[in-house]
Write a protein that holds these residues in place. Structure first.
Motif, PDB file in Angstrom:
ATOM      1  N   ILE A   1     -40.859  20.742  22.882  1.00  0.00           N
ATOM      2  CA  ILE A   1     -40.504  19.471  22.245  1.00  0.00           C
ATOM      3  C   ILE A   1     -39.430  19.670  21.183  1.00  0.00           C
ATOM      4  CG2 ILE A   1     -41.374  17.620  20.772  1.00  0.00           C
ATOM      5  CD1 ILE A   1     -44.077  17.939  22.206  1.00  0.00           C
ATOM      6  N   LEU A   2     -39.624  20.661  20.321  1.00  0.00           N
ATOM      7  CA  LEU A   2     -38.669  20.891  19.235  1.00  0.00           C
ATOM      8  C   LEU A   2     -37.307  21.322  19.764  1.00  0.00           C
ATOM      9  CD1 LEU A   2     -40.867  22.687  16.544  1.00  0.00           C
ATOM     10  CD2 LEU A   2     -40.135  20.302  16.614  1.00  0.00           C
ATOM     11  N   THR A   3     -37.292  22.164  20.785  1.00  0.00           N
ATOM     12  CA  THR A   3     -36.019  22.599  21.350  1.00  0.00           C
ATOM     13  C   THR A   3     -35.251  21.425  21.929  1.00  0.00           C
ATOM     14  OG1 THR A   3     -36.942  24.774  21.895  1.00  0.00           O
ATOM     15  CG2 THR A   3     -34.921  24.131  23.022  1.00  0.00           C
ATOM     16  N   ALA A   4     -35.930  20.549  22.661  1.00  0.00           N
ATOM     17  CA  ALA A   4     -35.281  19.370  23.222  1.00  0.00           C
ATOM     18  C   ALA A   4     -34.778  18.445  22.118  1.00  0.00           C
ATOM     19  CB  ALA A   4     -36.251  18.627  24.135  1.00  0.00           C
ATOM     20  N   LYS A   5     -35.553  18.307  21.045  1.00  0.00           N
ATOM     21  CA  LYS A   5     -35.135  17.455  19.934  1.00  0.00           C
ATOM     22  C   LYS A   5     -33.906  18.016  19.240  1.00  0.00           C
ATOM     23  CE  LYS A   5     -38.421  14.256  19.906  1.00  0.00           C
ATOM     24  NZ  LYS A   5     -38.120  12.803  20.054  1.00  0.00           N
ATOM     25  N   LEU A   6     -33.870  19.336  19.043  1.00  0.00           N
ATOM     26  CA  LEU A   6     -32.713  19.965  18.408  1.00  0.00           C
ATOM     27  C   LEU A   6     -31.450  19.724  19.221  1.00  0.00           C
ATOM     28  CD1 LEU A   6     -34.122  23.413  17.228  1.00  0.00           C
ATOM     29  CD2 LEU A   6     -33.295  21.572  15.776  1.00  0.00           C
ATOM     30  N   GLN A   7     -31.556  19.896  20.532  1.00  0.00           N
ATOM     31  CA  GLN A   7     -30.390  19.727  21.383  1.00  0.00           C
ATOM     32  C   GLN A   7     -29.961  18.265  21.454  1.00  0.00           C
ATOM     33  OE1 GLN A   7     -28.676  22.155  22.371  1.00  0.00           O
ATOM     34  NE2 GLN A   7     -27.139  20.930  23.444  1.00  0.00           N
ATOM     35  N   LYS A   8     -30.946  17.357  21.464  1.00  0.00           N
ATOM     36  CA  LYS A   8     -30.625  15.932  21.537  1.00  0.00           C
ATOM     37  C   LYS A   8     -29.875  15.481  20.294  1.00  0.00           C
ATOM     38  CE  LYS A   8     -32.729  11.388  22.297  1.00  0.00           C
ATOM     39  NZ  LYS A   8     -33.998  10.634  22.487  1.00  0.00           N
ATOM     40  N   GLN A   9     -30.252  16.019  19.140  1.00  0.00           N
ATOM     41  CA  GLN A   9     -29.595  15.661  17.892  1.00  0.00           C
ATOM     42  C   GLN A   9     -28.304  16.440  17.656  1.00  0.00           C
ATOM     43  OE1 GLN A   9     -30.570  13.158  16.054  1.00  0.00           O
ATOM     44  NE2 GLN A   9     -32.378  12.778  17.328  1.00  0.00           N
TER      45      GLN A   9
ATOM     46  N   ALA B   1     -37.737  15.683  25.683  1.00  0.00           N
ATOM     47  CA  ALA B   1     -38.861  16.301  24.970  1.00  0.00           C
ATOM     48  C   ALA B   1     -40.102  16.386  25.846  1.00  0.00           C
ATOM     49  CB  ALA B   1     -39.155  15.520  23.689  1.00  0.00           C
ATOM     50  N   TRP B   2     -40.387  15.337  26.630  1.00  0.00           N
ATOM     51  CA  TRP B   2     -41.599  15.358  27.454  1.00  0.00           C
ATOM     52  C   TRP B   2     -41.496  16.419  28.539  1.00  0.00           C
ATOM     53  CZ3 TRP B   2     -41.785  14.615  32.673  1.00  0.00           C
ATOM     54  CH2 TRP B   2     -40.683  13.999  33.289  1.00  0.00           C
ATOM     55  N   GLN B   3     -40.288  16.669  29.054  1.00  0.00           N
ATOM     56  CA  GLN B   3     -40.114  17.716  30.049  1.00  0.00           C
ATOM     57  C   GLN B   3     -40.338  19.098  29.436  1.00  0.00           C
ATOM     58  OE1 GLN B   3     -36.121  16.308  31.175  1.00  0.00           O
ATOM     59  NE2 GLN B   3     -36.889  16.000  33.254  1.00  0.00           N
ATOM     60  N   GLY B   4     -39.868  19.274  28.202  1.00  0.00           N
ATOM     61  CA  GLY B   4     -40.120  20.530  27.502  1.00  0.00           C
ATOM     62  C   GLY B   4     -41.598  20.742  27.234  1.00  0.00           C
ATOM     63  N   ALA B   5     -42.293  19.641  26.879  1.00  0.00           N
ATOM     64  CA  ALA B   5     -43.727  19.740  26.617  1.00  0.00           C
ATOM     65  C   ALA B   5     -44.495  20.102  27.883  1.00  0.00           C
ATOM     66  CB  ALA B   5     -44.240  18.419  26.048  1.00  0.00           C
ATOM     67  N   VAL B   6     -44.147  19.475  29.006  1.00  0.00           N
ATOM     68  CA  VAL B   6     -44.832  19.773  30.271  1.00  0.00           C
ATOM     69  C   VAL B   6     -44.613  21.230  30.670  1.00  0.00           C
ATOM     70  CG1 VAL B   6     -44.847  19.283  32.745  1.00  0.00           C
ATOM     71  CG2 VAL B   6     -44.791  17.400  31.103  1.00  0.00           C
ATOM     72  N   ALA B   7     -43.372  21.707  30.520  1.00  0.00           N
ATOM     73  CA  ALA B   7     -43.081  23.106  30.847  1.00  0.00           C
ATOM     74  C   ALA B   7     -43.878  24.051  29.952  1.00  0.00           C
ATOM     75  CB  ALA B   7     -41.589  23.376  30.710  1.00  0.00           C
ATOM     76  N   GLY B   8     -43.940  23.732  28.654  1.00  0.00           N
ATOM     77  CA  GLY B   8     -44.680  24.580  27.724  1.00  0.00           C
ATOM     78  C   GLY B   8     -46.164  24.618  28.023  1.00  0.00           C
ATOM     79  N   ILE B   9     -46.738  23.465  28.320  1.00  0.00           N
ATOM     80  CA  ILE B   9     -48.164  23.406  28.638  1.00  0.00           C
ATOM     81  C   ILE B   9     -48.463  24.178  29.917  1.00  0.00           C
ATOM     82  CG2 ILE B   9     -50.032  21.856  29.316  1.00  0.00           C
ATOM     83  CD1 ILE B   9     -48.810  19.770  27.434  1.00  0.00           C
ATOM     84  N   THR B  10     -47.599  24.004  30.925  1.00  0.00           N
ATOM     85  CA  THR B  10     -47.818  24.683  32.202  1.00  0.00           C
ATOM     86  C   THR B  10     -47.777  26.195  32.045  1.00  0.00           C
ATOM     87  OG1 THR B  10     -46.814  22.817  33.389  1.00  0.00           O
ATOM     88  CG2 THR B  10     -47.005  24.919  34.569  1.00  0.00           C
ATOM     89  N   LEU B  11     -46.716  26.700  31.406  1.00  0.00           N
ATOM     90  CA  LEU B  11     -46.618  28.152  31.224  1.00  0.00           C
ATOM     91  C   LEU B  11     -47.692  28.657  30.274  1.00  0.00           C
ATOM     92  CD1 LEU B  11     -43.912  27.856  32.736  1.00  0.00           C
ATOM     93  CD2 LEU B  11     -42.971  29.562  31.170  1.00  0.00           C
ATOM     94  N   GLY B  12     -48.070  27.819  29.300  1.00  0.00           N
ATOM     95  CA  GLY B  12     -49.118  28.222  28.369  1.00  0.00           C
ATOM     96  C   GLY B  12     -50.451  28.421  29.053  1.00  0.00           C
ATOM     97  N   PHE B  13     -50.807  27.493  29.941  1.00  0.00           N
ATOM     98  CA  PHE B  13     -52.074  27.620  30.670  1.00  0.00           C
ATOM     99  C   PHE B  13     -52.038  28.802  31.640  1.00  0.00           C
ATOM    100  CE2 PHE B  13     -53.151  22.883  30.020  1.00  0.00           C
ATOM    101  CZ  PHE B  13     -53.870  23.200  28.869  1.00  0.00           C
ATOM    102  N   LEU B  14     -50.875  29.057  32.254  1.00  0.00           N
ATOM    103  CA  LEU B  14     -50.752  30.220  33.127  1.00  0.00           C
ATOM    104  C   LEU B  14     -50.928  31.510  32.325  1.00  0.00           C
ATOM    105  CD1 LEU B  14     -47.744  29.197  35.404  1.00  0.00           C
ATOM    106  CD2 LEU B  14     -50.144  29.383  36.072  1.00  0.00           C
TER     107      LEU B  14
ATOM    108  N   CYS C   1     -35.052  27.942  27.303  1.00  0.00           N
ATOM    109  CA  CYS C   1     -33.963  27.782  28.272  1.00  0.00           C
ATOM    110  C   CYS C   1     -34.094  26.479  29.046  1.00  0.00           C
ATOM    111  CB  CYS C   1     -33.939  28.965  29.240  1.00  0.00           C
ATOM    112  SG  CYS C   1     -33.551  30.554  28.487  1.00  0.00           S
ATOM    113  N   TRP C   2     -35.305  26.144  29.430  1.00  0.00           N
ATOM    114  CA  TRP C   2     -35.557  24.915  30.187  1.00  0.00           C
ATOM    115  C   TRP C   2     -35.333  23.677  29.332  1.00  0.00           C
ATOM    116  CZ3 TRP C   2     -36.705  22.818  34.892  1.00  0.00           C
ATOM    117  CH2 TRP C   2     -37.332  21.579  34.906  1.00  0.00           C
ATOM    118  N   SER C   3     -35.781  23.707  28.093  1.00  0.00           N
ATOM    119  CA  SER C   3     -35.806  22.512  27.251  1.00  0.00           C
ATOM    120  C   SER C   3     -34.453  22.187  26.629  1.00  0.00           C
ATOM    121  CB  SER C   3     -36.847  22.686  26.130  1.00  0.00           C
ATOM    122  OG  SER C   3     -38.116  22.985  26.668  1.00  0.00           O
ATOM    123  N   VAL C   4     -33.548  23.145  26.606  1.00  0.00           N
ATOM    124  CA  VAL C   4     -32.259  22.941  25.952  1.00  0.00           C
ATOM    125  C   VAL C   4     -31.508  21.751  26.546  1.00  0.00           C
ATOM    126  CG1 VAL C   4     -29.934  23.919  25.825  1.00  0.00           C
ATOM    127  CG2 VAL C   4     -31.869  25.232  25.007  1.00  0.00           C
TER     128      VAL C   4
END
Length: 210
Positions: free
Chosen positions: A92-100, A59-72, A52-55
């Motif tokens: 990263i992949l979600t952001a890339k899909l939406q960007k393309q 890509a870097w924002q999606g990666a930061v969100a994923g890493i943060t929630l992953g560590f939590l 939902c966040w990365s859509v």
């Protein structure tokens, strides 16, 4: 001055809502309400949140969100294997899909994205388990003992989850559980994805427009 103060308050409120929703997504898998459980599994709420966040982001924002929630998530479960790797890749992949523009921003597209991303994240988790199993089980073994240990992995029963030799678990059992968990979690998560996507997307869109 007043407009600047209101803008600052809106920005802080937006980050507060975003942070709280992320924290709730991390702890939500432990809540087993009606329709939230299938074959002992619950929706992958942290992954749904990252999608939902990365859509609508880079890509870097999606990666930061994923890493943060992953560590939590690791802090509440176990750091080995880590959830951060899979969620970062999902962001990263979600952001890339939406960007393309391969996918549109609607409930069906988001559900399809969640389905595919759950399979990817579960596959990365299974690969980490297999690597940990091989590295831990083979540590300090002589070449002959290594052969016996690998034979034990190959001949153990995937259904029982037992393993021969000195390894911690069966590679076959890891892969068998991965297939079952990935499909079940992907179906359940994709069905529940719109429940999280609709309010979050509406909120973030309203903040961008204001």
């Amino acid at each position: 001055m007043l407009n600047l103060l209101l803008l600052n308050l809106k920005s802080r409120l937006n980050w507060l809502v975003t942070a709280l929703s992320g924290l709730l997504a991390v702890v939500a898998p432990w809540w087993r309400g009606p329709g939230l459980e299938l074959a002992g599994l619950t929706p992958d709420w942290p992954l749904i949140w990252v999608v939902c966040w990365s859509v609508r982001r880079k890509a870097w924002q999606g990666a930061v969100a994923g890493i943060t929630l992953g560590f939590l998530q690791d802090a509440l479960t176990s750091p080995y294997p880590t959830h951060a790797l899979g969620l970062a890749v999902v962001g990263i992949l979600t952001a890339k899909l939406q960007k393309q523009r391969y996918m549109q921003e609607d409930f069906i597209s988001v559900a399809l994205i969640v389905f595919g991303m759950v399979v990817i994240a579960e596959t990365l988790m299974a690969l980490q388990w297999m690597w940990l199993t091989a590295s831990q089980g083979s540590a300090g073994l002589e070449p002959a003992e290594m052969v016996n240990w690998l034979d034990g992995l190959a001949n153990s029963s995937p259904a029982a989850g037992a393993i021969g030799g000195n390894g911690p678990r069966s590679l076959e059992s890891i892969w068998w559980n991965h297939q079952r968990n990935a499909l079940t979690s992907a179906i359940l998560s994709s069905l529940w994805a719109p429940v999280l996507y609709w309010p979050l997307s509406r909120w973030w869109q309203s903040q961008e427009e204001s």
